[in-house]
Write a protein that holds these residues in place. Structure first.
Motif, mmCIF file in Angstrom:
data_model
loop_
_atom_site.group_PDB
_atom_site.id
_atom_site.type_symbol
_atom_site.label_atom_id
_atom_site.label_comp_id
_atom_site.label_asym_id
_atom_site.label_seq_id
_atom_site.Cartn_x
_atom_site.Cartn_y
_atom_site.Cartn_z
ATOM 1 N N CYS A 67 -4.797 3.255 -2.839
ATOM 2 C CA CYS A 67 -3.595 3.629 -2.953
ATOM 3 C C CYS A 67 -2.669 2.717 -2.176
ATOM 4 C CB CYS A 67 -3.696 4.680 -1.862
ATOM 5 S SG CYS A 67 -1.989 5.811 -1.260
ATOM 6 N N THR A 126 -3.528 6.744 2.401
ATOM 7 C CA THR A 126 -3.851 7.582 0.737
ATOM 8 C C THR A 126 -3.123 8.618 0.612
ATOM 9 O OG1 THR A 126 -5.820 8.910 1.057
ATOM 10 C CG2 THR A 126 -5.019 9.464 2.813
ATOM 11 N N ILE A 150 -11.842 7.407 -1.283
ATOM 12 C CA ILE A 150 -10.047 6.696 -1.324
ATOM 13 C C ILE A 150 -10.228 6.836 0.634
ATOM 14 C CG2 ILE A 150 -9.182 8.332 -2.746
ATOM 15 C CD1 ILE A 150 -8.160 10.484 -1.388
#
Length: 183
Positions: A67, A126, A150
């Motif tokens: 991300c 994230t 993630i």
């Protein structure tokens, strides 16, 4: 809880039961999502970077999503977005994201700015728990992934999620060709 095949040598626990392993905005956001099937694993913070994490814990690189926070200006206003792409790809910041933000030039937000605005640690940012109003741009390959690793908002843990959950986050937009292969 699901048996996460991507956890490698780590044992996943339900994230809802281990909120101490999550950044505060992430824990709050997960609580609003009902009862999602999200796992969390504790890791060495020095191994939070994707390649090091995958190598150390035998988790496939192809199942990791990164991300990144992107910003651009339009009429003096700074616009932010988060882009979520597979670790084997790179976000198309200069074309796809720039056009989506409707800015002349888009770039990765400075580390200090990204950390301050998200309330998350750099290297652990994230899409879950980002500031309200930010678009979350999800590459189609991420949305279609059955299992992903993630960030958790901290460097000391990782979340295990489905692409379907990420695509259903508030503000999420699934975009075909958001990412380009590395190389």
């Amino acid at each position: 809880m699901r048996n996460w095949t991507i956890a490698g040598t780590l044992t996943a626990e339900p994230a809802a039961e281990q909120v101490g392993l999550l950044a505060e905005p992430v824990a709050k956001a997960l609580a609003t999502l009902g009862d999602p099937d999200v796992g969390v694993v504790r890791i060495d913070p020095d191994l939070a970077d994707t390649a090091a994490f995958c190598e150390q814990y035998s988790s496939p690189l192809s199942a990791s999503a990164n991300c990144v926070v992107v910003s651009g200006k339009r009429g003096g206003e700074v616009r932010y977005a988060a882009a979520l792409v597979l670790a084997t790809t790179r976000a198309d910041v200069n074309n796809v994201i720039r056009r989506r933000l409707d800015v002349r030039k888009a770039s990765f937000a400075p580390m200090s700015e990204a950390v301050e605005l998200t309330g998350m640690a750099y290297g652990g940012i994230t899409p879950i728990g980002l500031p309200a109003g930010w678009p979350i741009l999800v590459d189609q390959a991420v949305a279609e992934s059955p299992e992903l690793v993630i960030g958790s908002g901290l460097r000391a843990s990782k979340l295990l999620v489905t692409g379907q959950l990420l695509a259903s986050l508030p503000g999420a937009e699934v975009i075909e060709d958001l990412a380009k292969p590395i190389g």
